[in-house]
Design an enzyme around this catalytic site. Structure first.
Site, short mmCIF file in Angstrom:
data_model
loop_
_atom_site.label_atom_id
_atom_site.label_comp_id
_atom_site.label_asym_id
_atom_site.label_seq_id
_atom_site.Cartn_x
_atom_site.Cartn_y
_atom_site.Cartn_z
N GLU A 34 31.14 25.95 -79.52
CA GLU A 34 31.31 24.51 -79.51
C GLU A 34 32.57 24.12 -78.74
OE1 GLU A 34 30.41 22.51 -83.19
OE2 GLU A 34 29.52 24.36 -83.95
N ASP B 236 33.68 29.93 -90.19
CA ASP B 236 32.23 30.00 -90.40
C ASP B 236 31.86 31.29 -91.13
OD1 ASP B 236 29.34 29.26 -89.69
OD2 ASP B 236 29.53 31.23 -88.76
N GLY C 15 19.78 29.64 -83.92
CA GLY C 15 18.65 29.24 -83.08
C GLY C 15 17.75 28.27 -83.82
N LYS D 161 30.05 31.91 -94.98
CA LYS D 161 28.93 32.80 -95.30
C LYS D 161 29.35 33.84 -96.33
CE LYS D 161 26.88 31.74 -90.89
NZ LYS D 161 27.00 31.98 -89.44
N PHE E 238 17.60 15.44 -89.13
CA PHE E 238 16.54 15.73 -88.18
C PHE E 238 17.13 16.04 -86.81
CE2 PHE E 238 12.30 14.77 -86.15
CZ PHE E 238 11.58 15.68 -86.91
N THR F 287 21.11 18.57 -92.84
CA THR F 287 22.21 17.86 -92.19
C THR F 287 23.27 18.88 -91.77
OG1 THR F 287 23.37 17.45 -94.29
CG2 THR F 287 21.82 15.76 -93.56
N GLY G 117 26.43 27.00 -74.49
CA GLY G 117 26.03 26.46 -75.78
C GLY G 117 26.19 27.44 -76.93
N GLU H 159 17.93 30.79 -97.57
CA GLU H 159 17.83 31.88 -96.59
C GLU H 159 18.57 31.58 -95.29
OE1 GLU H 159 17.79 35.07 -95.60
OE2 GLU H 159 15.98 35.30 -96.82
#
Lengths: 352, 352
Positions: free
Chosen positions: B212, B223, B334, B227, B11, B99, B209, B152
């Site tokens: 990182e 990253d 986002g 993907k 969360f 998470t 932001g 997605e």
């Protein structure tokens, strides 16, 4: 394995494109999608409607069509002169409606679609007429009979636009969209941007098959209007009439205007746009806010994602509450490209 | 009206983004999609797992999270310290796994997903770890239990990429794809193209932001590799290991190289690519042809649809047998953009 009994009405470029894909991808469809499509009937305007209970031989039909020989030469078929009568008599699970677009009254396509939906057949179509003029009525009819009506190929051929709007972006509230939705005019404008004259380019486009002998529907923006009406119905739930779309074609654009735009770092494109004039409240129904619909040449700055879409390629940029802008670029026409849209719609029907 | 009992595990930004959309769009979901989502459980790593049979108050949960107060302050909830135990004890129709991404062993996400699928829950997730490392296993598990796993938001957030590949382009055989799949590096390269230094831009991106504190996962290409692995599994049915992707980051790119590319009319982008090295025969299975997977800076000509995708925007260009090239451009990150992908996946589950 799910079997779908398919009828193709309209066996010109689009209908044959679908048939070719079904033939070439038979093994793929069975293996990857568990889908066995059996073509049971085909119709064209010259030879009427043929049906075979155990399925038609697609490669034979494609050969007959290529040789301009009557489809009735396929052995073992029943024949009706009239496609509607044949469809009523024989049925099936899905109709692929692929007759030519008629933006005046949408016939004969809309009658084929109404008949199929009413007798409980799903419908996939590439025909812009019924989608532009009667989408709301036809979707209601489909719902009443518990079947699906899918229209991917009516906008940007098989480039996934309608599935993106209705499924890929499900839950997002679309506020506006702008598109280059006509390949002929984009081809002409792209060549004019390179310094050529409208008349020269049109003549060349006609010779290459990118423009029709009577180019009015394309160059005056009527084709883009039809697609705008389809999107207004599918995305905003509105039944607009063609006159409700402010329309301006590309016939008056001069080489000088193209030049001037270029000097300002801009590109002139024929842009179809839909825009809610009030932002709906979060979660509210968008079907009451006023909707602006336009088709017109616009000078787009070079950093606009639509500005660099050249030639017969099409594109659409979609603004929504959760995704500020999503742009989809891809082919807007072509035999296999349009057949691909019908195929993805067929697979979607089989999956549900 | 279809009711889905939803559990959100994780969360933080993403989980809260989904919750915010469910709260704001409750009326829209009921009206346009016939979907009533009831949030019955939520977990985060600090406060454990809470459950309420009759549904949780989403606005209260968002307020508690914003104030960094324990979720257990929500009245009338049962509580478990451990999310897995809570999930096993309470169940539901769908798990939204949100998470944080862990590309080493995909925990704790992969355990949450395995548990949910095994007890017959559908899963939607934005977590790249399980998708990159265990997609094939997890899809098989979903199939074995007759439920769906949808991903997605793991590639380009809610921009419809995975639904485009699997549904919008269903039936097309993808031969290659190239993507700008990492927003941080694209932001840095876009600023460098305007003449700035890598170090300056990175510092600024960290302040805003977009990057990182430890930017390694982004700037070294890990990253984008994740993907690429996800797409290899989803589109080509391959379980690649990270080492099988040729990887080069952007840390060694100099201002001079950017300048030089610019002078040649090119733009340097970090491009993730997948390409079948043999064209499969029409209709044949693509799962046996050798597949090349790369993440590396490339100088793209300006007319490449990826070349002008700047800032934190992402894009993917897909080549297939029936659609020569389809490009999708949109946000790649986002809070609400990622929540949107989970929402569209939820709607897809409800529709089927």
């Amino acid at each position: 394995m799910k079997q779908l009994r398919l009828s193709i009405i309209g066996f010109g470029t689009v209908g044959q494109g679908l048939a070719e894909l079904l033939f070439g991808k038979e093994a793929l469809l069975k293996q990857d999608y568990g889908l066995d499509v059996k073509l049971v009937s085909v119709a064209n305007s010259r030879h009427g409607f043929i049906y075979r209970e155990n399925g038609l031989d697609i490669s034979m039909l494609l050969e007959l069509a290529a040789a301009r020989r009557p489809l009735t030469e396929h052995p073992g078929v029943s024949h009706w002169d009239n496609a509607l009568e044949g469809l009523r008599a024989t049925g099936g699970d899905v109709l692929a409606e692929a007759t030519g677009t008629n933006l005046r009254d949408a016939e004969p396509g809309v009658s084929h679609i109404r008949t199929a939906l009413s007798q409980g057949m799903h419908v996939v179509t590439a025909n812009k007429g019924p989608a532009a003029l009667y989408a709301q009525e036809l979707f209601a009819l489909a719902q009443a009979h518990g079947v699906q009506l899918r229209l991917e190929s009516t906008v940007m051929a098989g480039t996934p636009v309608i599935s993106t709007l209705r499924e890929g972006m499900a839950g997002a509230q679309v506020q506006a969209m702008r598109g280059i939705l006509n390949g002929t005019t984009n081809y002409i404008l792209s060549a004019m941007a390179a310094g050529r004259d409208y008349t020269d380019v049109l003549t060349e486009a006609q010779a290459q098959g990118y423009a029709e002998a009577d180019p009015t529907a394309d160059v005056e923006g009527y084709d883009a209007v039809a697609k705008t009406l389809i999107l207004a119905a599918l995305v905003f739930g509105r039944s607009l009439r063609p006159e409700q779309v402010a329309r301006q074609g590309i016939t008056h654009i001069t080489r000088e205007q193209m030049q001037q735009a270029r000097e300002q770092g801009k590109r002139i494109k024929l842009v179809a746009s839909l825009r809610l004039l009030q932002e709906p409240a979060a979660g509210a129904n968008t079907q009451t806010a006023p909707l602006e619909a336009r088709v017109e040449p616009m000078a787009l700055p070079e950093n606009d994602p639509l500005a660099r879409v050249d030639g017969v390629i099409n594109a659409i940029a979609i603004q929504s509450d959760t995704l500020p802008e999503v742009t989809v670029i891809g082919p807007g026409a072509g035999r296999l490209q349009t057949g691909q849209g019908l195929l993805s719609d067929l697979i979607a029907i089989a999956r549900k």
